[in-house]
Design a protein around this motif. Structure first.
Motif, mmCIF file in Angstrom:
data_model
loop_
_atom_site.group_PDB
_atom_site.id
_atom_site.type_symbol
_atom_site.label_atom_id
_atom_site.label_comp_id
_atom_site.label_asym_id
_atom_site.label_seq_id
_atom_site.Cartn_x
_atom_site.Cartn_y
_atom_site.Cartn_z
ATOM 1 N N LEU A 1 14.284 2.492 4.381
ATOM 2 C CA LEU A 1 14.455 1.019 3.381
ATOM 3 C C LEU A 1 12.896 0.571 3.615
ATOM 4 O O LEU A 1 12.033 0.288 4.157
ATOM 5 N N GLY A 2 12.428 0.529 1.904
ATOM 6 C CA GLY A 2 10.905 0.072 1.332
ATOM 7 C C GLY A 2 11.513 -1.274 2.551
ATOM 8 O O GLY A 2 12.235 -2.457 2.384
ATOM 9 N N TYR A 3 9.657 -1.495 2.802
ATOM 10 C CA TYR A 3 9.620 -3.026 3.488
ATOM 11 C C TYR A 3 7.870 -3.321 2.963
ATOM 12 O O TYR A 3 6.846 -2.188 2.801
ATOM 13 N N ILE A 4 7.848 -4.587 3.343
ATOM 14 C CA ILE A 4 6.231 -4.701 3.542
ATOM 15 C C ILE A 4 6.401 -6.229 4.538
ATOM 16 O O ILE A 4 7.313 -6.779 4.539
ATOM 17 N N PHE A 5 5.371 -5.685 5.157
ATOM 18 C CA PHE A 5 5.234 -6.715 6.362
ATOM 19 C C PHE A 5 3.985 -7.451 5.954
ATOM 20 O O PHE A 5 2.687 -6.781 5.561
ATOM 21 N N PHE A 6 3.608 -8.583 6.844
ATOM 22 C CA PHE A 6 2.354 -9.834 6.473
ATOM 23 C C PHE A 6 1.788 -10.418 7.278
ATOM 24 O O PHE A 6 2.352 -10.406 8.263
ATOM 25 N N SER B 1 1.388 -5.412 3.812
ATOM 26 C CA SER B 1 0.822 -4.258 4.531
ATOM 27 C C SER B 1 2.128 -3.085 4.683
ATOM 28 O O SER B 1 3.357 -3.919 4.216
ATOM 29 N N GLY B 2 2.094 -1.891 4.463
ATOM 30 C CA GLY B 2 2.741 -0.967 4.374
ATOM 31 C C GLY B 2 2.891 -0.427 3.208
ATOM 32 O O GLY B 2 1.994 -0.681 1.966
ATOM 33 N N PRO B 3 3.328 0.815 2.902
ATOM 34 C CA PRO B 3 2.883 2.280 1.686
ATOM 35 C C PRO B 3 3.729 1.054 0.511
ATOM 36 O O PRO B 3 3.385 1.164 -0.807
#
Length: 600
Positions: A365-370, A376-378
Motif C-alpha cells: 500500500l503506497g503512502y505519503i506522510f507529511f 515523506s516516503g518512497p
C-alpha cells in the motif's frame, strides 16, 4: 409495565402481583408471587432468593422461623416456585437502587414448588459466554437471560411501533401467500413438494415481490406487511439462514421521490424512538451508486467514518513513480485512488497499514506522510515535491497526516480500497462509535456483465423501471443504463432495497430479452405478472427494510441471532427442534419422492 393481579380479597392461584410490581407503598401487604429462582444466597442461616418473572425480580427472605424454611432450603436455580408472604421495607444500607423493587423484600410464610429443574446445561445468572451450539439447543433457557430477553422484547416494541407508523401514514396491511411458485431470480428457493400434483413443487417466497405488485394492479393503493421471507443461502452475521422478516411496502401512482418521502420519516422516527438518545440522521443524503463506489469503495458506506477517497490519477500520470505511471500509460481504464489518513502521519502507522495490505493478499500500500511542511516516503520521493504538494492540497492534508494509494482498474480494487478506508478510520479513531447515519444509494445500474456466462444479466431487481424507459433499452448500451433502484444504508448495513417498478409489458419483455430470457421463459415464470400488466397497471414502487437488521442495530448487537427468538445455526440447522429431519418412507411415497443421496 408491571401488572397487578390482586383484584380481590382471595389471592389468585399463582400470583397477586408480578415480580416487578411491588414498591414501598405495598409494605405490610400479604402477597403471592410466582416465578423462577434466579439465585439463592445463604447468609448465616437466612436464605435470600431472587425470584424472577417476565416483569422483573423481587428479593425473597426466609429465616429458620418461617414454616417454609425447610422447603426453601431445597430450591435451586431455575426452579419455578410460588411463595406467599408479607412485604417489608429493606433497611437503608441493604436497598438495591438498580432494581425497581429494590426498596422492599418479602418474608416468606409458605412456598410451593410448581416446576423443579434439572441441572442446567448453561447458566442464566451472570450470562457468561457459552458455546453457540449449547445456546441454540437449549434456546428456551438462553431466552431467560436478561440481555437476550430484553432484545426480544425490544424487537416486539419496534415491530409494534413500525406497524402503527405505517398505519398512521395511510398504509394498509395485507397478507400474501406462503406457498407460491419458484422464481429463477435471486437466491435458491426452499421447495415444498405437492402431494396433490405429483412431481410438482411449491416454493416458499423469497419475498412477496410479485404479490405486492399484483396488489397495486388490483387497485389497492398503499400496502405494507411484516413479511416472512425464505432463502436457501449461507448464514451471515447480519442474515439468518433460511428465513428473515422485512417491512414490505408498495405504493401506487408514485415517483421515486414519493417513496423516499413516505419511508424516510418512518425509519428516522423509529430510530429516534429506540436509539436511547443517540443521534439519528435528520435528512438522508442521496448518493448515486457510482459516487458511493468511488468515494467509499462500497454501496453500503458507513458514514460514521469521515474518510472520502478521491481520484488522483492525474498526479501520477507521467510521474517518476514508474509503477503507477506505467500502469496508467498501458491501460486507459487504470485509476489511482487516494485514501486520506488525517492524524496518521507517522512511518510506524504507514508501515502497519502496508503490512496489513500484504496480509490481505495485496503487494503493498503506497503512502505519503507529511511533516515539516513536506511529504515523506518512497512515493513522495519519486513523484517530486510539486506533485506531492498538489495531492496534499487536493485532499486538504497537512503536517501530521498521511495518504495511501491504490491503483489499477477500479472494479478490481474496489473491495480492497473500501476495506482500507474502513481500516484507516478505525485504526486512527476517526470513525464515530455511536449514532445512526443513514443515506439513500440511488441510480443503480440496470444490468451487469456476467463473466461466468459471458452475457448481460440483471444487476439488481428484474422488475425495476429503467431510467429512460423503452427508448433507453432500444438505443443505449445496456451496461450504461441506470434503473430507478435504491437502497437505504445505516452505519454500513444495507437495511433495504427498493425500486420504481416496470409497469409496462413491452418494457418488461425488452428488459428480459436483453438479459437473455426469451418470451417463453417470461410466460412460464412470470405469467401472472405479465398478464396483470396487460390489463391496466398503475405506475408503482416500493421498498422492503429488513426488520432483523433494524432490530440488530437498535439493540447494538453484532449478530442477528442475538435478536431472533429461535434462530438456526451457521449450517442452517435448528438444534432445538432437530430440523431438518428425516421423514418416514410412507411420507416420501405419498409425495412420490425417492431419495438419491450423495455418497459419503
Amino acid at each position: 409495565m408491571t401488572q397487578d393481579l390482586s383484584g380481590s380479597a382471595d389471592l389468585h392461584a399463582f400470583r397477586s402481583h408480578t415480580c416487578g410490581a411491588l414498591r414501598l407503598e405495598d409494605v405490610g401487604a400479604n402477597v403471592r408471587l410466582s416465578g423462577w429462582v434466579h439465585r439463592v444466597r445463604d447468609h448465616g442461616g437466612v436464605l435470600f432468593v431472587d425470584l424472577r418473572d417476565h416483569y422483573g425480580v423481587t428479593q425473597i427472605v426466609c429465616d429458620p422461623d418461617s414454616p417454609a424454611f425447610a422447603d426453601m432450603e431445597l430450591v435451586k436455580s431455575e426452579w419455578v416456585i410460588r411463595i406467599d408472604g408479607v412485604v417489608k421495607a429493606r433497611s437503608e444500607d441493604s436497598r438495591n437502587d438498580t432494581l425497581p423493587t429494590g426498596a422492599i423484600e418479602i418474608f416468606v410464610r409458605e412456598m410451593e414448588v410448581l416446576g423443579a429443574a434439572k441441572e442446567l446445561p448453561l447458566p442464566i445468572f451472570g450470562e457468561p459466554d457459552y458455546p453457540e451450539e449449547t445456546r441454540l439447543k437449549y434456546r428456551f433457557l438462553d431466552l431467560r437471560r436478561e440481555t437476550i430477553h430484553n432484545n426480544i422484547m425490544k424487537r416486539a416494541q419496534i415491530i409494534s411501533s413500525m406497524r402503527q407508523r405505517m398505519i398512521d401514514a395511510g398504509f394498509f396491511e395485507f397478507q400474501t401467500p406462503i406457498l407460491t411458485a419458484s422464481s429463477p431470480e435471486g437466491a435458491r428457493d426452499f421447495l415444498v413438494p405437492s402431494r396433490m400434483h405429483p412431481g410438482k413443487f411449491y416454493a416458499l417466497p423469497q419475498a412477496p415481490q410479485q404479490f405486492k405488485q399484483l396488489i397495486m394492479m388490483a387497485g389497492f393503493d398503499r400496502y405494507f406487511q411484516i413479511a416472512p421471507c425464505f432463502r436457501d443461502e449461507d448464514a451471515r452475521a447480519d442474515r439468518s439462514p433460511g428465513e428473515f422478516y422485512q417491512l414490505d411496502i408498495e405504493m401506487s401512482f408514485v415517483t421515486q421521490e414519493d417513496v423516499f418521502q413516505a419511508v424516510e420519516p418512518v425509519l428516522r422516527d423509529l430510530f429516534v424512538e429506540f436509539a436511547d438518545g443517540a443521534s439519528v440522521t435528520e435528512s438522508f443524503p442521496r448518493i448515486p451508486y457510482k459516487e458511493a463506489m468511488e468515494k467509499y469503495g462500497s454501496d453500503k458506506p458507513d458514514l460514521r467514518n469521515p474518510i472520502v477517497m478521491e481520484n488522483v490519477t492525474d498526479h501520477f500520470a507521467g510521474s517518476g513513480f514508474k509503477i503507477f505511471a506505467g500502469m496508467i500509460e498501458k491501460d486507459p481504464e487504470v485509476r489511482v485512488w487516494a485514501i486520506p489518513a488525517p492524524t496518521g502521519g507517522s512511518r510506524a502507522f504507514c508501515d502497519r497499514m502496508n503490512s496489513w495490505a500484504q496480509g490481505e493478499g495485496q503487494p503493498g500500500l503506497g503512502y505519503i506522510f507529511f511533516k515539516d511542511g513536506a511529504g515523506s516516503g518512497p512515493v513522495a520521493k519519486n513523484i517530486g515535491e510539486e506533485r506531492t504538494k498538489a495531492i496534499a492540497e487536493q485532499l486538504g492534508l497537512g503536517d501530521g497526516d498521511a495518504v495511501f494509494f491504490v491503483a489499477g482498474v477500479p472494479k478490481n480494487f474496489l473491495e480492497f480500497a473500501g476495506s482500507a478506508r474502513v481500516r484507516v478510520g478505525d485504526e486512527l479513531g476517526l470513525s464515530e462509535t455511536d449514532g445512526f447515519k443513514f443515506c439513500w444509494i440511488v441510480d443503480f445500474p440496470m444490468f451487469e456483465w456476467n463473466e461466468d456466462e459471458k452475457r448481460v444479466d440483471f444487476s439488481h431487481n428484474p422488475f425495476s423501471m429503467p431510467q429512460g424507459g423503452l427508448e433507453a433499452l432500444e438505443t443505449q448500451d445496456p451496461l450504461t443504463i441506470n434503473a430507478y433502484q435504491y437502497d437505504i444504508v445505516c452505519n454500513g448495513v444495507e437495511l433495504s432495497s427498493g425500486a420504481i417498478r416496470n409497469h409496462k409489458p413491452e418494457i418488461m419483455e425488452k428488459a428480459f430479452d436483453i438479459a437473455g430470457y426469451d418470451r417463453q421463459v417470461l410466460e412460464d415464470k412470470f405469467g401472472g405478472m405479465l398478464r396483470a400488466l396487460q390489463y391496466g397497471a398503475p405506475p408503482h414502487g416500493g421498498i422492503a427494510p429488513g426488520v432483523d437488521r433494524i432490530v440488530m442495530l437498535l439493540c447494538g448487537e453484532p449478530n442477528i441471532r442475538e435478536v431472533t427468538m429461535f434462530p438456526m445455526n451457521q449450517q442452517a440447522e435448528d438444534l432445538l427442534m432437530s430440523a431438518p429431519s428425516d421423514v418416514s418412507p410412507s411420507q416420501l411415497r405419498e409425495l412420490h419422492i425417492r431419495l438419491n443421496l450423495p455418497k459419503e
